[in-house]
Design a protein around this motif. Structure first.
Motif, PDB file in Angstrom:
ATOM      1  N   GLU A   3       0.882  -1.169   0.000  1.00 58.31           N
ATOM      2  CA  GLU A   3       0.000   0.000   0.000  1.00 58.31           C
ATOM      3  C   GLU A   3       0.919   1.217   0.000  1.00 58.31           C
ATOM      4  OE1 GLU A   3      -3.375  -0.838   3.078  1.00 58.31           O
ATOM      5  OE2 GLU A   3      -1.711  -2.178   3.493  1.00 58.31           O
ATOM      6  N   GLU A  39       1.802  -6.891   8.653  1.00 55.57           N
ATOM      7  CA  GLU A  39       1.855  -5.626   7.915  1.00 55.57           C
ATOM      8  C   GLU A  39       2.913  -4.751   8.557  1.00 55.57           C
ATOM      9  OE1 GLU A  39      -1.885  -3.596   7.678  1.00 55.57           O
ATOM     10  OE2 GLU A  39      -1.076  -2.003   6.403  1.00 55.57           O
ATOM     11  N   LYS A  58       4.354  -1.190   8.816  1.00 54.71           N
ATOM     12  CA  LYS A  58       3.798   0.142   8.543  1.00 54.71           C
ATOM     13  C   LYS A  58       4.857   1.199   8.289  1.00 54.71           C
ATOM     14  CE  LYS A  58      -0.758   0.297   9.328  1.00 54.71           C
ATOM     15  NZ  LYS A  58      -1.637   0.750   8.248  1.00 54.71           N
ATOM     16  N   LYS A  83      -3.328  -7.657  15.156  1.00 59.57           N
ATOM     17  CA  LYS A  83      -4.418  -7.042  14.394  1.00 59.57           C
ATOM     18  C   LYS A  83      -5.596  -8.002  14.305  1.00 59.57           C
ATOM     19  CE  LYS A  83      -5.211  -4.716  10.001  1.00 59.57           C
ATOM     20  NZ  LYS A  83      -4.594  -4.124   8.836  1.00 59.57           N
TER      21      LYS A  83
HETATM   22 MG    MG Z   1      -3.576  -1.805   5.263  1.00 64.27          MG
END
Ligand code: MG
Ligand code: ADP
Length: 480
Positions: free
Chosen positions: A14, A216, A218, A267
């Motif tokens: 992303e 993930e 970040k 998460k």
């Molecule tokens: Mg995301």
């Protein structure tokens, strides 16, 4: 290692890119980087009750521009949604984003692997606003907040989970950075946070088609860190799996001091952001005419130029790759090539002396543009053997930059033109041969490679004026 080879890494990225608009996404506050903290914060940015946001049309245009460049489908009917969550640097308590109608759907970015080209599939590109910034390293006891960044426009580009190594991710982000700069929607400056990346990583046994549990990482803020973080995570996930433990879905952060990652939180599968359409912002419809007008303004992309230059200019792949690295450089090349027929020679000038001149930092392409007529003449002089490349690219180029004017006039006044006169060249040759009796003897015994040395010496004492072809043939005659 055999263990590692059992697995395949699966990565989806992303990328957040800050749009280079002058104002924010929903108000007139400046979107620029580096101002005094909390100076670009109107009541709209602060989310005060009763304020009304208004959408920045330029941001929509920029998002469409990248969608068109990636071959995405542009969504006609769009609305903005509120994504509700608490964060100290999110003054409104929600982030305005797009939910079910990302402005661009699908699309691809092509990367060049050593083994060939690969298309990275995009899932979507959507528009959203950025949050402010919490600053932890000024005070030992307090966290400070700068809301200048709150409300600045971002696009978020989300790939399909189709990236399979840190190297591919590295090439992909490099390509994205190049593209956003090329089409002028983002400065691509990762140090200032204009481009940031979250990497989703999982592993699976080769041959398996379902996705494994992902982690993930970040806010990766350099291409190097993206690569390092992914390399570290792939190894870590393989180790966990090999010891028989279970991978838990986590959000992690990268520590650039030792190239490792650490967990920030476990998460849950789906965050409940309670998205709903923002009632203060009008939904917007994009017409075909509007989308086409953006398409028309889109500059030719590197891939298009590559094909065109190959057929029209017959440049080498190397030269082409070099010249499409930077849009300004490519534009300047095209301007120059449009005024001369020596396409290949100009490409060499671009990659060599022109790039060196630009890198020295005293001159930009815009300034060089006004010199095109003189640059055309300069290349013509070299291509017709009136001036040697070395004299042209050092002395004469420097001169016409400082005192714009005809290179021919300067070269002849200063006695720099190459001479094809046999008398002159023979005089220089005699001098060189007289100074190198041993080499002459060796040459005559068969050490033909010495010819280059003699040509070089003639070039030196003639100060670059002796035509090298003529010199070579006269030398060959003399030495037989
Ligand atoms: Mg995301
Ligand atoms: P979220 O909304 O939680 O960020 P998305 O479904 O939008 O999740 O996916 C975000 C990114 O993660 C996408 O790039 C997607 O390709 C990638 N991704 C999703 N699942 C996996 C997985 N199991 N392994 C690797 N990447 C994944």
């Amino acid at each position: 290692m055999a263990i590692v080879e059992k697995y395949e890494a699966v990565i989806g990225l992303e990328i957040h890119a800050q749009l280079a608009t002058s104002s924010k996404l929903f108000c007139g506050d400046a979107a620029s980087f580096g101002a005094e903290p909390n100076t670009h914060i109107s009541p709209i940015t602060m989310g005060h009750p009763g304020t009304l946001p208004k959408t920045n049309a330029k941001a929509i245009e920029y998002a469409i521009r990248i969608g068109l460049a990636c071959g995405s489908k542009i969504t006609k009917d769009n609305y903005f949604a509120r994504k509700n969550y608490f964060y100290p640097d999110l003054p409104k308590g929600y982030q305005v984003s797009q939910h079910t109608t990302p402005i661009c759907e699908g699309g691809t970015i092509r990367i060049q692997l050593p083994t060939g080209e690969k298309n990275i599939q995009l899932n979507r590109i959507h528009l959203e606003e950025d949050a402010g910034k919490s600053i932890h390293d000024i005070s030992a006891t307090d966290t400070l907040i700068d809301l200048n960044r709150a409300g600045t426009p971002l696009i978020e580009m989300v790939t399909e989970p189709c990236i399979h190594s840190a190297e591919e991710a590295f090439l992909f982000v490099t390509e994205v950075r190049k593209l956003v700069r090329w089409i002028g929607i983002c400065d691509g400056n990762m140090e200032e946070g204009s481009l940031r990346c979250d990497a989703n990583i999982s592993i699976r046994l080769k041959g398996v088609t379902t996705l494994g549990t992902r982690v993930e990482v970040k806010n990766l803020n350099s291409i190097r860190n993206i690569k390092k973080a992914i390399e570290f995570e792939i190894d870590r996930l393989i180790q966990i799996t090999e010891t028989g433990a279970t991978i838990i879905q986590q959000t992690r952060s990268f520590d650039a001091n030792n190239d490792t990652t650490f967990s920030i939180r476990d998460k849950e599968d789906a965050n409940d952001y309670r998205y709903f359409p923002d009632p203060d912002l009008a939904p917007f419809h994009l017409t075909d005419v509007f989308i086409e007008s953006i398409q028309k303004k889109l500059p030719p992309l590197p891939a298009t130029l590559k094909k065109q230059w190959k057929t029209e200019y017959d440049l080498s792949d190397y030269a082409i790759d070099q010249l499409v690295e930077d849009k300004e450089e490519a534009d300047f090349y095209m301007e120059w090539a449009a005024a001369s027929k020596h396409y290949k020679a100009i490409a060499n000038w671009m990659i060599g002396p022109i790039r060196a001149t630009i890198n020295e930092g005293s001159l930009n392409f815009q300034q060089l543009s006004s010199l095109i007529p003189y640059l055309v003449e300069l290349v013509e002089l070299v291509e017709t053997n009136q001036l040697s490349f070395s004299v042209a690219s050092t002395k004469v180029l420097k001169e016409i930059i400082v005192h714009p004017g005809s290179p021919m006039a300067y070269a002849s006044t200063n006695n720099l033109l190459q001479t094809g006169s046999t008398d002159d060249i023979e005089k220089w040759i005699e001098e060189v041969l007289a100074n190198h009796p041993e080499e002459v003897a060796a040459y005559k015994k068969g050490k033909k490679g010495l010819l280059g040395l003699f040509v070089g010496e003639v070039k030196k004492i003639s100060k670059g004026k002796a035509d090298p072809k003529m010199t070579t043939s006269l030398l060959e005659q003399k030495l037989t």
